[in-house]
Design a protein around this motif. Structure first.
Motif, PDB file in Angstrom:
ATOM      1  N   SER A  94      45.964  45.690  12.105  1.00  0.00           N
ATOM      2  CA  SER A  94      45.659  45.791  13.533  1.00  0.00           C
ATOM      3  C   SER A  94      46.504  44.801  14.325  1.00  0.00           C
ATOM      4  N   VAL A  95      46.539  45.012  15.631  1.00  0.00           N
ATOM      5  CA  VAL A  95      47.173  44.047  16.516  1.00  0.00           C
ATOM      6  C   VAL A  95      46.464  42.705  16.355  1.00  0.00           C
ATOM      7  N   GLU A  96      47.216  41.633  16.480  1.00  0.00           N
ATOM      8  CA  GLU A  96      46.641  40.302  16.282  1.00  0.00           C
ATOM      9  C   GLU A  96      46.062  39.762  17.581  1.00  0.00           C
ATOM     10  N   LEU A  97      44.876  39.208  17.488  1.00  0.00           N
ATOM     11  CA  LEU A  97      44.216  38.569  18.624  1.00  0.00           C
ATOM     12  C   LEU A  97      44.715  37.131  18.746  1.00  0.00           C
ATOM     13  N   ILE A  98      45.256  36.792  19.912  1.00  0.00           N
ATOM     14  CA  ILE A  98      45.704  35.423  20.164  1.00  0.00           C
ATOM     15  C   ILE A  98      44.548  34.599  20.707  1.00  0.00           C
ATOM     16  N   SER A  99      43.883  35.117  21.720  1.00  0.00           N
ATOM     17  CA  SER A  99      42.704  34.477  22.285  1.00  0.00           C
ATOM     18  C   SER A  99      41.969  35.517  23.110  1.00  0.00           C
ATOM     19  N   GLY A 100      40.725  35.228  23.449  1.00  0.00           N
ATOM     20  CA  GLY A 100      40.012  36.206  24.256  1.00  0.00           C
ATOM     21  C   GLY A 100      38.577  35.835  24.531  1.00  0.00           C
ATOM     22  N   SER A 101      38.112  36.219  25.718  1.00  0.00           N
ATOM     23  CA  SER A 101      36.710  36.035  26.097  1.00  0.00           C
ATOM     24  C   SER A 101      36.454  36.831  27.369  1.00  0.00           C
ATOM     25  N   ASP A 102      35.185  37.202  27.587  1.00  0.00           N
ATOM     26  CA  ASP A 102      34.785  37.858  28.833  1.00  0.00           C
ATOM     27  C   ASP A 102      35.618  39.097  29.166  1.00  0.00           C
ATOM     28  N   GLY A 103      35.934  39.890  28.151  1.00  0.00           N
ATOM     29  CA  GLY A 103      36.656  41.125  28.406  1.00  0.00           C
ATOM     30  C   GLY A 103      38.132  40.958  28.674  1.00  0.00           C
ATOM     31  N   GLN A 104      38.664  39.770  28.440  1.00  0.00           N
ATOM     32  CA  GLN A 104      40.090  39.512  28.642  1.00  0.00           C
ATOM     33  C   GLN A 104      40.687  39.043  27.321  1.00  0.00           C
ATOM     34  N   LEU A 105      41.497  39.915  26.715  1.00  0.00           N
ATOM     35  CA  LEU A 105      42.069  39.613  25.412  1.00  0.00           C
ATOM     36  C   LEU A 105      43.567  39.407  25.529  1.00  0.00           C
ATOM     37  N   LEU A 106      44.053  38.301  24.992  1.00  0.00           N
ATOM     38  CA  LEU A 106      45.488  38.073  24.899  1.00  0.00           C
ATOM     39  C   LEU A 106      45.906  38.468  23.493  1.00  0.00           C
ATOM     40  N   LEU A 107      46.801  39.445  23.423  1.00  0.00           N
ATOM     41  CA  LEU A 107      47.139  40.076  22.157  1.00  0.00           C
ATOM     42  C   LEU A 107      48.612  39.965  21.833  1.00  0.00           C
ATOM     43  N   GLU A 108      48.905  40.092  20.568  1.00  0.00           N
ATOM     44  CA  GLU A 108      50.274  40.250  20.090  1.00  0.00           C
ATOM     45  C   GLU A 108      50.945  41.406  20.841  1.00  0.00           C
ATOM     46  N   ARG A 109      52.203  41.228  21.231  1.00  0.00           N
ATOM     47  CA  ARG A 109      52.946  42.296  21.915  1.00  0.00           C
ATOM     48  C   ARG A 109      53.439  43.318  20.889  1.00  0.00           C
ATOM     49  N   LEU A 110      53.073  44.563  21.101  1.00  0.00           N
ATOM     50  CA  LEU A 110      53.593  45.661  20.295  1.00  0.00           C
ATOM     51  C   LEU A 110      54.499  46.519  21.164  1.00  0.00           C
ATOM     52  N   HIS A 111      55.115  47.522  20.559  1.00  0.00           N
ATOM     53  CA  HIS A 111      55.991  48.430  21.302  1.00  0.00           C
ATOM     54  C   HIS A 111      55.126  49.565  21.855  1.00  0.00           C
ATOM     55  N   THR A 112      54.642  49.378  23.062  1.00  0.00           N
ATOM     56  CA  THR A 112      53.659  50.303  23.634  1.00  0.00           C
ATOM     57  C   THR A 112      54.196  51.712  23.814  1.00  0.00           C
ATOM     58  N   GLU A 113      55.498  51.854  23.859  1.00  0.00           N
ATOM     59  CA  GLU A 113      56.080  53.175  24.085  1.00  0.00           C
ATOM     60  C   GLU A 113      56.246  53.974  22.787  1.00  0.00           C
ATOM     61  N   THR A 114      55.959  53.369  21.638  1.00  0.00           N
ATOM     62  CA  THR A 114      56.190  54.033  20.355  1.00  0.00           C
ATOM     63  C   THR A 114      54.922  54.040  19.515  1.00  0.00           C
ATOM     64  N   SER A 115      54.287  55.199  19.445  1.00  0.00           N
ATOM     65  CA  SER A 115      53.110  55.357  18.595  1.00  0.00           C
ATOM     66  C   SER A 115      53.430  56.325  17.466  1.00  0.00           C
ATOM     67  N   LEU A 116      52.474  56.544  16.589  1.00  0.00           N
ATOM     68  CA  LEU A 116      52.684  57.482  15.483  1.00  0.00           C
ATOM     69  C   LEU A 116      52.930  58.903  15.974  1.00  0.00           C
ATOM     70  N   ARG A 117      52.565  59.200  17.203  1.00  0.00           N
ATOM     71  CA  ARG A 117      52.813  60.543  17.734  1.00  0.00           C
ATOM     72  C   ARG A 117      54.299  60.816  17.917  1.00  0.00           C
ATOM     73  N   SER A 118      55.119  59.770  17.814  1.00  0.00           N
ATOM     74  CA  SER A 118      56.564  59.965  17.928  1.00  0.00           C
ATOM     75  C   SER A 118      57.177  60.461  16.620  1.00  0.00           C
ATOM     76  N   LEU A 119      56.395  60.447  15.541  1.00  0.00           N
ATOM     77  CA  LEU A 119      56.892  60.871  14.230  1.00  0.00           C
ATOM     78  C   LEU A 119      56.562  62.331  13.971  1.00  0.00           C
ATOM     79  N   PRO A 120      57.292  62.977  13.059  1.00  0.00           N
ATOM     80  CA  PRO A 120      56.893  64.321  12.621  1.00  0.00           C
ATOM     81  C   PRO A 120      55.476  64.277  12.066  1.00  0.00           C
TER      82      PRO A 120
END
Length: 298
Positions: A94-120
Motif C-alpha cells: 500500500s501507499v506509505e503513511l507519512i503522518s495523519g490526523s483528523d481526516g488529513q493524511l500526508l502520504l507517499e507520492r505515487l504516479h496518480t496518472e498511472t493505475s493498473l487500468r493502463s495495462l492489458p
C-alpha cells in the motif's frame, strides 16, 4: 491557490451522504485544505483531478523538498479507519503513511496518472492479485474496524426497498446470497482493503504497484476480491462472450488466490447488485444497467 473540489468528488459525496451533509463540508474544504498546507509548511503543486470520490488529493512538497500527497477527507467518511489500516500495513502493498490526523493524511507520492487500468486486462489482473495478496493480514486485537457483516447490513436493508419489478429478482438473489454467506460465518478474519479494484492500484517508485484509498473492513478475502471481478465491466458487457468470460474470471481469481469460488461468486453478486441499485437511485441508469447485466451472468 484555490482548492476547489473536482466534480467527481462533489457527485460521489452527494450521492453517498446526501447533498446537505456533503455540501456543508465541501463548502469548508478550501479553508480546511489551506490550513492543512500552512500548518505542515507544504508547497502546493496541484490538485489531482478528476481524483477520487471520497477525498481531495493535493500533490505537495514537504519543507525539505521531498514529494508527497496530501489527502483531505470528510469526517463522516470515517478517515480514521483508513489511517489505521495504512499504519498497520506500513507500506507493504500500500501507499506509505507519512503522518495523519483528523481526516488529513500526508502520504507517499505515487504516479496518480498511472493505475493498473493502463495495462492489458490479463496483466492488470495478475498484478492486482499480487498486490491485494500483500494486504490480507491479520488485524491487531481490538482493531475497531467494521466487519463485512456490519458493513453490508445497511446496504442490504436499503436494497430491500427496491420496487422496480425488473430489478427485484436480482435483488432477491443478491440478498439471499449475502444471507447465506453471513449465516455460514466468515471463513477467516483478515484486514481487507474494502474497495479494491484496478483503479485503486497506482504506480510507484518504491514498488511497481501500490494500493491506495482503502475503506478497510475485517472479514473473508472473497469479499475483497468481489469488486475486482467486475473491473472493466463495460468491456465484459460489450463482448459477445461476456457471460462466459465473467464466470471464467471468477474461477481464475479464486484459483490464483486460493479462495472458494462459490463464496467469491456470492459476494460478487451482492456487491454488483448493491452498486447497481445505488446507481439507479442516483439516476445513473447506464451504469446501473451495466452492473445489473453483469450480475445476471453470475
Amino acid at each position: 491557490m484555490a482548492f476547489e473540489p473536482p466534480q467527481r468528488l462533489v457527485r460521489t459525496l452527494s450521492e453517498t451522504y446526501g447533498e446537505s451533509v456533503a455540501g456543508e463540508w465541501l463548502g469548508q474544504l478550501p479553508g480546511i485544505t489551506q490550513e492543512a498546507v500552512k500548518r505542515r509548511e507544504l508547497t502546493v503543486e496541484r490538485v489531482v483531478a478528476p481524483g477520487g470520490g471520497s477525498s481531495l488529493v493535493v500533490l505537495v512538497r514537504r519543507p525539505d523538498g521531498a514529494p508527497a500527497a496530501l489527502k483531505v477527507a470528510p469526517p463522516f467518511a470515517a478517515p480514521g479507519a483508513e489511517r489505521a489500516a495504512l499504519a498497520h500495513w506500513k507500506g507493504w502493498g500500500s501507499v506509505e503513511l507519512i503522518s495523519g490526523s483528523d481526516g488529513q493524511l500526508l502520504l507517499e507520492r505515487l504516479h496518480t496518472e498511472t493505475s493498473l487500468r493502463s495495462l492489458p486486462e490479463a496483466k492488470a489482473l495478475l498484478e492486482a492479485a499480487g498486490t491485494v495478496r500483500k494486504l490480507w493480514v491479520e488485524p491487531v486485537a481490538e482493531h475497531g474496524f467494521e466487519t463485512v457483516a456490519e458493513r453490508t447490513a445497511p446496504q442490504a436493508a436499503a436494497m430491500r426497498t427496491t420496487s422496480d419489478p425488473q430489478v427485484v429478482p436480482l435483488v432477491t438473489a443478491a440478498l439471499d446470497a449475502r444471507e447465506e454467506l453471513v449465516a455460514a460465518g466468515p471463513t477467516e478474519l483478515m484486514l481487507l482493503h474494502g474497495a479494491f479494484r484496478q483503479g485503486k492500484v497506482l504506480s510507484g517508485d518504491r514498488a511497481p504497484w501500490l494500493a491506495v484509498g482503502p475503506v478497510p473492513v475485517v472479514g473473508e478475502r472473497a469479499y475483497d476480491l468481489a469488486r475486482l471481478v467486475r473491473d472493466r465491466v463495460e468491456d465484459l458487457v460489450a463482448a459477445a462472450s461476456g457471460a462466459s468470460a465473467t464466470r471464467r474470471r471468477v474461477n481464475k481469481l479464486a484459483d490464483s488466490l486460493d479462495i472458494d469460488s462459490e463464496r467469491l461468486r456470492g459476494w460478487t453478486l451482492f456487491r454488483a447488485v448493491e452498486s447497481g441499485v445505488r446507481a439507479l437511485e442516483a439516476g445513473r441508469r447506464q451504469d446501473a444497467e451495466l452492473l445489473l447485466e453483469f450480475a445476471d451472468w453470475l
